[in-house]
Design an enzyme around this catalytic site. Structure first.
Site, mmCIF file in Angstrom:
data_model
loop_
_atom_site.group_PDB
_atom_site.id
_atom_site.type_symbol
_atom_site.label_atom_id
_atom_site.label_comp_id
_atom_site.label_asym_id
_atom_site.label_seq_id
_atom_site.Cartn_x
_atom_site.Cartn_y
_atom_site.Cartn_z
ATOM 1 N N LYS A 70 -3.292 24.211 13.273
ATOM 2 C CA LYS A 70 -3.629 22.854 13.725
ATOM 3 C C LYS A 70 -5.137 22.605 13.604
ATOM 4 O O LYS A 70 -5.574 21.595 13.065
ATOM 5 C CB LYS A 70 -3.187 22.712 15.179
ATOM 6 C CG LYS A 70 -3.191 21.309 15.730
ATOM 7 C CD LYS A 70 -2.584 21.329 17.148
ATOM 8 C CE LYS A 70 -1.866 20.058 17.467
ATOM 9 N NZ LYS A 70 -1.108 20.074 18.706
ATOM 10 N N LYS A 128 -3.217 30.516 22.935
ATOM 11 C CA LYS A 128 -2.254 29.878 23.844
ATOM 12 C C LYS A 128 -2.085 30.760 25.069
ATOM 13 O O LYS A 128 -2.125 31.991 24.967
ATOM 14 C CB LYS A 128 -0.889 29.749 23.147
ATOM 15 C CG LYS A 128 -0.015 28.675 23.731
ATOM 16 C CD LYS A 128 -0.395 27.327 23.163
ATOM 17 C CE LYS A 128 0.378 26.205 23.797
ATOM 18 N NZ LYS A 128 -0.048 24.904 23.252
ATOM 19 N N ASP A 136 -0.933 21.817 28.524
ATOM 20 C CA ASP A 136 0.218 21.864 27.614
ATOM 21 C C ASP A 136 1.442 21.512 28.462
ATOM 22 O O ASP A 136 1.291 21.003 29.586
ATOM 23 C CB ASP A 136 0.335 23.253 26.966
ATOM 24 C CG ASP A 136 1.392 23.286 25.874
ATOM 25 O OD1 ASP A 136 1.293 22.506 24.913
ATOM 26 O OD2 ASP A 136 2.356 24.073 25.980
ATOM 27 N N SER A 189 -5.116 14.306 27.627
ATOM 28 C CA SER A 189 -5.195 14.276 26.150
ATOM 29 C C SER A 189 -4.149 13.349 25.533
ATOM 30 O O SER A 189 -4.253 12.983 24.358
ATOM 31 C CB SER A 189 -4.993 15.690 25.596
ATOM 32 O OG SER A 189 -3.756 16.202 26.035
ATOM 33 N N THR A 196 -3.521 11.854 21.672
ATOM 34 C CA THR A 196 -2.424 12.353 20.834
ATOM 35 C C THR A 196 -1.607 11.172 20.310
ATOM 36 O O THR A 196 -1.216 11.151 19.128
ATOM 37 C CB THR A 196 -1.528 13.304 21.650
ATOM 38 O OG1 THR A 196 -2.346 14.334 22.199
ATOM 39 C CG2 THR A 196 -0.449 13.925 20.782
ATOM 40 N N ALA A 235 9.493 14.382 21.989
ATOM 41 C CA ALA A 235 10.035 15.074 23.168
ATOM 42 C C ALA A 235 9.840 16.581 22.995
ATOM 43 O O ALA A 235 8.828 17.027 22.454
ATOM 44 C CB ALA A 235 11.498 14.701 23.348
ATOM 45 N N ALA A 249 5.688 15.552 18.650
ATOM 46 C CA ALA A 249 6.360 16.683 19.307
ATOM 47 C C ALA A 249 6.066 17.982 18.581
ATOM 48 O O ALA A 249 6.086 18.033 17.346
ATOM 49 C CB ALA A 249 7.866 16.437 19.349
ATOM 50 N N ASN A 250 5.812 19.031 19.341
ATOM 51 C CA ASN A 250 5.606 20.353 18.750
ATOM 52 C C ASN A 250 6.945 20.952 18.338
ATOM 53 O O ASN A 250 7.983 20.607 18.900
ATOM 54 C CB ASN A 250 4.950 21.289 19.779
ATOM 55 C CG ASN A 250 3.453 21.069 19.861
ATOM 56 O OD1 ASN A 250 2.797 20.866 18.845
ATOM 57 N ND2 ASN A 250 2.925 21.078 21.074
#
Ligand code: NAD
Length: 346
Positions: free
Chosen positions: A60, A72, A111, A142, A146, A233, A255-256
Protein backbone atom coordinates in the site's frame (compact mmCIF):
# COMPACT_ATOMS: atom_id res chain seq x y z
CA UNK A 1 9.92 -19.01 5.04
CA UNK A 2 9.17 -15.91 7.10
CA UNK A 3 8.86 -12.97 4.73
CA UNK A 4 8.85 -10.41 7.55
CA UNK A 5 11.66 -8.40 9.11
CA UNK A 6 10.41 -8.86 12.64
CA UNK A 7 7.42 -10.34 14.42
CA UNK A 8 6.94 -9.64 18.12
CA UNK A 9 4.44 -11.61 20.18
CA UNK A 10 4.13 -10.70 23.83
CA UNK A 11 1.56 -11.52 26.48
CA UNK A 12 0.24 -8.20 27.75
CA UNK A 13 1.37 -7.50 31.31
CA UNK A 14 -2.03 -6.10 32.27
CA UNK A 15 -4.52 -7.79 29.93
CA UNK A 16 -2.77 -11.18 29.65
CA UNK A 17 -3.82 -11.09 25.96
CA UNK A 18 -1.40 -11.81 23.11
CA UNK A 19 -0.15 -8.61 21.45
CA UNK A 20 1.19 -9.32 17.97
CA UNK A 21 3.23 -6.71 16.09
CA UNK A 22 4.34 -7.73 12.60
CA UNK A 23 6.87 -5.54 10.83
CA UNK A 24 6.95 -6.70 7.25
CA UNK A 25 9.38 -4.22 5.72
CA UNK A 26 11.26 -1.04 6.56
CA UNK A 27 12.92 -0.84 3.12
CA UNK A 28 11.19 2.48 2.32
CA UNK A 29 11.11 3.85 5.87
CA UNK A 30 9.85 3.02 9.38
CA UNK A 31 6.85 0.73 9.26
CA UNK A 32 3.29 1.85 9.89
CA UNK A 33 -0.07 0.10 9.97
CA UNK A 34 -3.12 -0.01 12.18
CA UNK A 35 -4.09 -1.84 15.34
CA UNK A 36 -6.76 -4.49 14.81
CA UNK A 37 -8.66 -5.35 17.97
CA UNK A 38 -10.76 -8.27 16.91
CA UNK A 39 -12.18 -11.56 18.07
CA UNK A 40 -10.50 -14.75 16.87
CA UNK A 41 -11.20 -18.40 17.67
CA UNK A 42 -7.47 -18.78 18.43
CA UNK A 43 -4.71 -16.17 18.80
CA UNK A 44 -2.79 -17.91 16.00
CA UNK A 45 -5.53 -16.78 13.61
CA UNK A 46 -4.69 -13.25 14.71
CA UNK A 47 -1.04 -13.94 13.92
CA UNK A 48 -2.00 -15.09 10.41
CA UNK A 49 -3.96 -11.85 9.97
CA UNK A 50 -1.06 -9.72 11.22
CA UNK A 51 1.40 -11.38 8.82
CA UNK A 52 -0.92 -10.95 5.83
CA UNK A 53 -2.08 -7.44 6.64
CA UNK A 54 1.43 -6.10 7.35
CA UNK A 55 2.61 -7.35 3.94
CA UNK A 56 -0.40 -5.60 2.43
CA UNK A 57 0.65 -2.35 4.13
CA UNK A 58 4.10 -2.59 2.53
CA UNK A 59 2.49 -2.75 -0.91
CA UNK A 60 0.00 0.00 0.00
CA UNK A 61 2.74 2.47 0.97
CA UNK A 62 4.99 1.52 -1.95
CA UNK A 63 2.29 2.00 -4.58
CA UNK A 64 1.19 5.27 -2.93
CA UNK A 65 4.79 6.50 -3.24
CA UNK A 66 5.21 7.03 0.51
CA UNK A 67 8.44 6.54 2.45
CA UNK A 68 6.95 4.15 4.98
CA UNK A 69 7.18 0.42 5.46
CA UNK A 70 4.45 -2.08 6.23
CA UNK A 71 3.44 -3.23 9.69
CA UNK A 72 0.36 -4.25 11.64
CA UNK A 73 -0.68 -4.95 15.21
CA UNK A 74 -3.30 -7.51 16.12
CA UNK A 75 -4.67 -8.21 19.56
CA UNK A 76 -6.67 -11.40 19.50
CA UNK A 77 -9.66 -10.91 21.78
CA UNK A 78 -11.32 -14.07 23.01
CA UNK A 79 -14.62 -14.78 21.28
CA UNK A 80 -17.96 -13.93 22.80
CA UNK A 81 -16.95 -11.12 25.16
CA UNK A 82 -16.24 -7.40 24.71
CA UNK A 83 -13.65 -5.82 27.02
CA UNK A 84 -15.07 -3.22 29.40
CA UNK A 85 -13.57 0.30 29.45
CA UNK A 86 -10.89 -0.54 32.01
CA UNK A 87 -9.90 -3.76 30.23
CA UNK A 88 -9.73 -1.88 26.93
CA UNK A 89 -7.32 0.67 28.40
CA UNK A 90 -5.19 -2.21 29.71
CA UNK A 91 -5.03 -3.74 26.24
CA UNK A 92 -4.11 -0.40 24.67
CA UNK A 93 -1.36 0.22 27.23
CA UNK A 94 -0.01 -3.29 26.62
CA UNK A 95 0.08 -2.54 22.88
CA UNK A 96 1.82 0.78 23.57
CA UNK A 97 4.52 -0.99 25.62
CA UNK A 98 5.36 -3.35 22.76
CA UNK A 99 5.39 -0.56 20.17
CA UNK A 100 7.57 1.63 22.36
CA UNK A 101 10.04 -1.21 22.83
CA UNK A 102 10.59 -1.25 19.04
CA UNK A 103 12.17 2.20 19.29
CA UNK A 104 10.49 3.80 16.25
CA UNK A 105 10.80 0.87 13.85
CA UNK A 106 6.99 0.80 13.72
CA UNK A 107 4.12 3.18 14.48
CA UNK A 108 0.48 2.17 14.80
CA UNK A 109 -2.83 3.77 13.91
CA UNK A 110 -6.52 2.81 13.85
CA UNK A 111 -7.91 -0.25 12.08
CA UNK A 112 -10.92 -2.51 12.50
CA UNK A 113 -12.05 -2.27 16.13
CA UNK A 114 -10.08 0.88 17.02
CA UNK A 115 -10.35 4.63 16.44
CA UNK A 116 -8.77 7.99 17.19
CA UNK A 117 -9.62 7.91 20.94
CA UNK A 118 -7.80 4.58 21.28
CA UNK A 119 -4.77 6.17 19.63
CA UNK A 120 -4.94 8.89 22.30
CA UNK A 121 -4.59 6.20 24.98
CA UNK A 122 -1.65 4.58 23.17
CA UNK A 123 -0.10 8.05 22.86
CA UNK A 124 0.05 8.28 26.67
CA UNK A 125 2.91 5.76 26.54
CA UNK A 126 4.58 6.03 23.13
CA UNK A 127 5.00 8.75 20.48
CA UNK A 128 4.87 6.13 17.71
CA UNK A 129 1.19 6.49 16.90
CA UNK A 130 -0.82 8.09 14.08
CA UNK A 131 -4.35 9.50 13.95
CA UNK A 132 -4.71 10.72 17.52
CA UNK A 133 -7.55 13.25 17.85
CA UNK A 134 -6.81 16.73 16.52
CA UNK A 135 -6.88 18.18 20.09
CA UNK A 136 -3.77 16.10 20.78
CA UNK A 137 -2.01 17.09 17.56
CA UNK A 138 -2.95 14.03 15.51
CA UNK A 139 -4.78 13.84 12.19
CA UNK A 140 -7.85 12.20 13.76
CA UNK A 141 -10.35 9.90 12.07
CA UNK A 142 -8.90 8.55 8.83
CA UNK A 143 -12.20 7.45 7.31
CA UNK A 144 -13.17 10.74 5.56
CA UNK A 145 -9.81 10.70 3.79
CA UNK A 146 -10.22 7.04 2.87
CA UNK A 147 -13.64 7.90 1.40
CA UNK A 148 -12.14 10.80 -0.55
CA UNK A 149 -9.41 8.54 -1.94
CA UNK A 150 -11.95 5.89 -2.93
CA UNK A 151 -13.92 8.57 -4.79
CA UNK A 152 -10.73 9.50 -6.68
CA UNK A 153 -10.24 5.83 -7.62
CA UNK A 154 -13.85 5.59 -8.79
CA UNK A 155 -13.47 8.67 -10.95
CA UNK A 156 -10.45 7.09 -12.62
CA UNK A 157 -12.51 3.97 -13.27
CA UNK A 158 -15.30 6.16 -14.66
CA UNK A 159 -12.84 7.80 -17.03
CA UNK A 160 -11.62 4.39 -18.19
CA UNK A 161 -15.14 3.09 -18.78
CA UNK A 162 -16.84 6.17 -20.17
CA UNK A 163 -14.10 8.62 -21.15
CA UNK A 164 -15.05 11.10 -18.40
CA UNK A 165 -14.37 11.04 -14.65
CA UNK A 166 -17.76 12.42 -13.70
CA UNK A 167 -19.94 9.89 -11.89
CA UNK A 168 -23.13 11.87 -12.42
CA UNK A 169 -25.81 9.40 -13.52
CA UNK A 170 -23.55 6.34 -13.13
CA UNK A 171 -25.05 3.43 -11.20
CA UNK A 172 -22.99 2.31 -8.23
CA UNK A 173 -23.67 -0.39 -5.61
CA UNK A 174 -22.04 0.21 -2.21
CA UNK A 175 -21.55 -2.73 0.15
CA UNK A 176 -21.29 -1.48 3.74
CA UNK A 177 -22.32 1.90 5.13
CA UNK A 178 -19.85 2.13 8.01
CA UNK A 179 -17.47 5.01 8.65
CA UNK A 180 -15.95 4.91 5.16
CA UNK A 181 -18.92 3.58 3.20
CA UNK A 182 -21.34 6.18 4.58
CA UNK A 183 -18.93 9.04 3.82
CA UNK A 184 -18.33 7.71 0.34
CA UNK A 185 -22.08 7.30 -0.25
CA UNK A 186 -22.60 10.97 0.66
CA UNK A 187 -19.81 12.08 -1.70
CA UNK A 188 -21.20 9.98 -4.54
CA UNK A 189 -24.77 11.15 -3.96
CA UNK A 190 -23.56 14.75 -4.05
CA UNK A 191 -21.94 13.98 -7.39
CA UNK A 192 -25.23 12.72 -8.83
CA UNK A 193 -24.47 9.00 -8.84
CA UNK A 194 -27.43 6.63 -8.76
CA UNK A 195 -26.85 4.51 -5.67
CA UNK A 196 -27.90 1.08 -4.49
CA UNK A 197 -26.60 0.20 -1.03
CA UNK A 198 -26.60 -2.53 1.58
CA UNK A 199 -25.41 -3.25 5.10
CA UNK A 200 -25.89 -6.12 7.52
CA UNK A 201 -27.07 -3.48 9.99
CA UNK A 202 -30.69 -2.65 9.08
CA UNK A 203 -30.38 0.73 10.87
CA UNK A 204 -28.31 1.90 7.87
CA UNK A 205 -31.50 1.96 5.80
CA UNK A 206 -32.11 5.40 7.24
CA UNK A 207 -29.03 6.78 5.44
CA UNK A 208 -30.16 5.06 2.24
CA UNK A 209 -33.49 6.88 2.53
CA UNK A 210 -31.76 10.20 3.25
CA UNK A 211 -29.60 9.85 0.13
CA UNK A 212 -32.41 8.57 -2.09
CA UNK A 213 -30.47 5.31 -2.58
CA UNK A 214 -32.04 1.95 -3.37
CA UNK A 215 -31.58 -0.86 -0.83
CA UNK A 216 -30.80 -4.53 -1.51
CA UNK A 217 -30.14 -7.41 0.87
CA UNK A 218 -26.39 -8.06 1.41
CA UNK A 219 -26.70 -11.39 -0.42
CA UNK A 220 -28.17 -9.77 -3.54
CA UNK A 221 -26.05 -6.69 -4.08
CA UNK A 222 -23.10 -8.25 -5.91
CA UNK A 223 -25.42 -9.32 -8.70
CA UNK A 224 -27.00 -5.86 -8.99
CA UNK A 225 -27.31 -4.42 -12.49
CA UNK A 226 -24.96 -1.46 -11.97
CA UNK A 227 -21.85 0.08 -13.55
CA UNK A 228 -19.51 -0.26 -10.56
CA UNK A 229 -19.66 -2.35 -7.38
CA UNK A 230 -17.98 -0.65 -4.40
CA UNK A 231 -16.91 -2.97 -1.54
CA UNK A 232 -16.77 -0.95 1.69
CA UNK A 233 -17.45 -3.63 4.34
CA UNK A 234 -15.45 -6.55 5.70
CA UNK A 235 -14.60 -9.99 4.41
CA UNK A 236 -13.50 -11.44 1.10
CA UNK A 237 -16.51 -10.59 -1.08
CA UNK A 238 -14.94 -11.63 -4.39
CA UNK A 239 -14.90 -15.40 -4.72
CA UNK A 240 -15.09 -17.79 -7.67
CA UNK A 241 -18.84 -17.98 -7.11
CA UNK A 242 -19.60 -14.28 -6.65
CA UNK A 243 -17.46 -13.20 -9.61
CA UNK A 244 -19.58 -15.43 -11.84
CA UNK A 245 -22.69 -13.54 -10.63
CA UNK A 246 -21.39 -10.00 -11.21
CA UNK A 247 -23.22 -7.86 -13.77
CA UNK A 248 -21.12 -4.72 -13.33
CA UNK A 249 -18.24 -3.44 -15.46
CA UNK A 250 -15.88 -2.68 -12.58
CA UNK A 251 -15.27 -3.33 -8.88
CA UNK A 252 -13.43 -0.67 -6.88
CA UNK A 253 -13.73 0.30 -3.25
CA UNK A 254 -11.95 0.84 0.06
CA UNK A 255 -12.63 -2.52 1.78
CA UNK A 256 -9.49 -4.46 2.62
CA UNK A 257 -8.99 -8.05 1.47
CA UNK A 258 -11.65 -8.13 -1.24
CA UNK A 259 -10.27 -11.20 -3.03
CA UNK A 260 -10.86 -14.59 -1.41
CA UNK A 261 -7.75 -15.82 -3.23
CA UNK A 262 -5.31 -14.00 -5.55
CA UNK A 263 -6.46 -15.93 -8.65
CA UNK A 264 -9.87 -14.24 -8.39
CA UNK A 265 -8.20 -11.18 -9.97
CA UNK A 266 -7.63 -13.30 -13.09
CA UNK A 267 -11.26 -14.42 -13.12
CA UNK A 268 -12.40 -10.79 -13.03
CA UNK A 269 -10.01 -9.96 -15.85
CA UNK A 270 -11.30 -12.93 -17.84
CA UNK A 271 -14.83 -11.58 -17.51
CA UNK A 272 -13.70 -8.14 -18.70
CA UNK A 273 -14.42 -6.58 -15.29
CA UNK A 274 -11.94 -3.97 -14.08
CA UNK A 275 -10.79 -4.57 -10.50
CA UNK A 276 -8.80 -1.88 -8.73
CA UNK A 277 -6.65 -3.44 -5.99
CA UNK A 278 -8.12 -2.62 -2.57
CA UNK A 279 -4.82 -1.37 -1.21
CA UNK A 280 -4.78 1.29 -3.94
CA UNK A 281 -8.43 2.41 -3.70
CA UNK A 282 -8.33 2.36 0.11
CA UNK A 283 -5.05 4.26 0.62
CA UNK A 284 -6.54 7.73 1.28
CA UNK A 285 -6.47 7.40 5.07
CA UNK A 286 -2.82 6.44 5.36
CA UNK A 287 -1.80 8.93 2.69
CA UNK A 288 -3.42 11.72 4.71
CA UNK A 289 -1.98 10.55 8.04
CA UNK A 290 1.58 10.20 6.76
CA UNK A 291 1.40 13.40 4.69
CA UNK A 292 0.22 15.55 7.60
CA UNK A 293 1.88 13.90 10.59
CA UNK A 294 5.22 12.80 9.10
CA UNK A 295 5.72 15.08 6.11
CA UNK A 296 4.00 18.08 7.76
CA UNK A 297 1.97 19.00 4.68
CA UNK A 298 -0.99 21.30 5.21
CA UNK A 299 -4.50 19.82 4.79
CA UNK A 300 -4.89 21.02 1.19
CA UNK A 301 -1.57 19.54 0.13
CA UNK A 302 -2.45 16.27 1.86
CA UNK A 303 -5.86 16.23 0.16
CA UNK A 304 -4.13 16.71 -3.20
CA UNK A 305 -2.01 13.65 -2.45
CA UNK A 306 -5.15 11.68 -1.63
CA UNK A 307 -6.77 12.85 -4.87
CA UNK A 308 -3.66 11.67 -6.74
CA UNK A 309 -4.95 8.12 -6.17
CA UNK A 310 -6.81 8.83 -9.44
CA UNK A 311 -3.44 9.24 -11.22
CA UNK A 312 -2.17 6.02 -9.68
CA UNK A 313 -5.26 4.13 -10.83
CA UNK A 314 -4.95 5.66 -14.33
CA UNK A 315 -1.34 4.53 -14.45
CA UNK A 316 -2.11 1.00 -13.24
CA UNK A 317 -5.01 0.55 -15.67
CA UNK A 318 -2.86 1.83 -18.56
CA UNK A 319 0.00 -0.48 -17.63
CA UNK A 320 -2.32 -3.46 -17.25
CA UNK A 321 -3.92 -2.80 -20.62
CA UNK A 322 -0.56 -2.35 -22.35
CA UNK A 323 0.74 -5.65 -21.01
CA UNK A 324 -2.57 -7.51 -21.25
CA UNK A 325 -2.54 -8.46 -17.58
CA UNK A 326 -4.52 -7.53 -14.47
CA UNK A 327 -4.37 -4.22 -12.57
CA UNK A 328 -3.48 -6.41 -9.56
CA UNK A 329 -0.36 -7.57 -11.35
CA UNK A 330 0.47 -3.99 -12.42
CA UNK A 331 0.17 -2.84 -8.81
CA UNK A 332 2.30 -5.63 -7.35
CA UNK A 333 4.96 -5.05 -10.04
CA UNK A 334 5.01 -1.34 -9.18
CA UNK A 335 5.27 -2.10 -5.44
CA UNK A 336 8.13 -4.54 -6.04
CA UNK A 337 9.96 -2.05 -8.24
CA UNK A 338 9.70 0.75 -5.66
CA UNK A 339 10.81 -1.59 -2.87
CA UNK A 340 13.86 -2.76 -4.79
CA UNK A 341 14.95 0.65 -6.00
CA UNK A 342 13.71 2.59 -2.96
CA UNK A 343 12.26 4.98 -5.53
CA UNK A 344 9.34 7.32 -5.22
CA UNK A 345 7.17 8.63 -8.05
CA UNK A 346 8.44 11.66 -9.97
N1 NAD B 1 -11.43 3.51 8.20
C1 NAD B 1 -10.46 3.69 7.31
O1 NAD B 1 -9.87 4.78 7.19
C2 NAD B 1 -10.09 2.57 6.35
C3 NAD B 1 -8.91 2.69 5.63
C4 NAD B 1 -8.59 1.70 4.68
C5 NAD B 1 -9.44 0.61 4.51
N2 NAD B 1 -10.57 0.52 5.26
C6 NAD B 1 -11.43 -0.65 5.05
O2 NAD B 1 -12.73 -0.23 4.65
C7 NAD B 1 -13.69 -1.14 5.17
C8 NAD B 1 -14.72 -0.37 5.99
O3 NAD B 1 -14.03 0.27 7.07
P1 NAD B 1 -14.82 1.19 8.10
O4 NAD B 1 -13.80 1.92 8.88
O5 NAD B 1 -15.91 1.92 7.41
O6 NAD B 1 -15.46 0.05 9.03
P2 NAD B 1 -16.83 0.11 9.85
O7 NAD B 1 -16.74 -1.00 10.84
O8 NAD B 1 -17.14 1.50 10.31
O9 NAD B 1 -17.95 -0.24 8.74
C9 NAD B 1 -18.14 -1.50 8.20
C10 NAD B 1 -19.62 -1.58 7.80
O10 NAD B 1 -19.81 -2.76 7.03
C11 NAD B 1 -20.98 -3.41 7.48
N3 NAD B 1 -20.85 -4.81 7.14
C12 NAD B 1 -20.08 -5.77 7.73
N4 NAD B 1 -20.19 -6.94 7.07
C13 NAD B 1 -21.05 -6.72 6.03
C14 NAD B 1 -21.55 -7.53 5.00
N5 NAD B 1 -21.21 -8.82 4.89
N6 NAD B 1 -22.39 -6.97 4.11
C15 NAD B 1 -22.76 -5.68 4.21
N7 NAD B 1 -22.30 -4.86 5.16
C16 NAD B 1 -21.46 -5.37 6.08
C17 NAD B 1 -21.04 -3.12 8.98
O11 NAD B 1 -22.34 -3.26 9.49
C18 NAD B 1 -20.56 -1.65 8.99
O12 NAD B 1 -21.64 -0.76 8.82
C19 NAD B 1 -12.91 -2.20 5.94
O13 NAD B 1 -12.61 -3.26 5.07
C20 NAD B 1 -11.63 -1.49 6.31
O14 NAD B 1 -10.56 -2.39 6.53
C21 NAD B 1 -10.93 1.46 6.18
Amino acid sequence: MLDHEQVTIRTGRRSRLPVIVAVHSTALGPAAGGLRLWHYPDWRDGLTDALRLSAGMTAKFAVAGLSSGGGKTVVALPEGREPNDGERRDVLHDVADVIDSLGGMYATGPDVGTGAEDMAVIGETTPHVFCRPARLGGSGDSSPHTARGALAALRAVGRRLYGTPTLDGRRLAIIGLGRVGAGLARLLAAEGAVLTVTDVDPAKRELAGELGAGWLAPGDILAADVDIVVPAALGSVLTRRTVAELRCRAVAGPANDQLATPDVADLLHGRGIIWVPDYVAGAGGVINAVSTELNHLDPDEAAARVDAIADTVDHLLDTAQRHGHTPARAASDLARHRLHTGSRPA
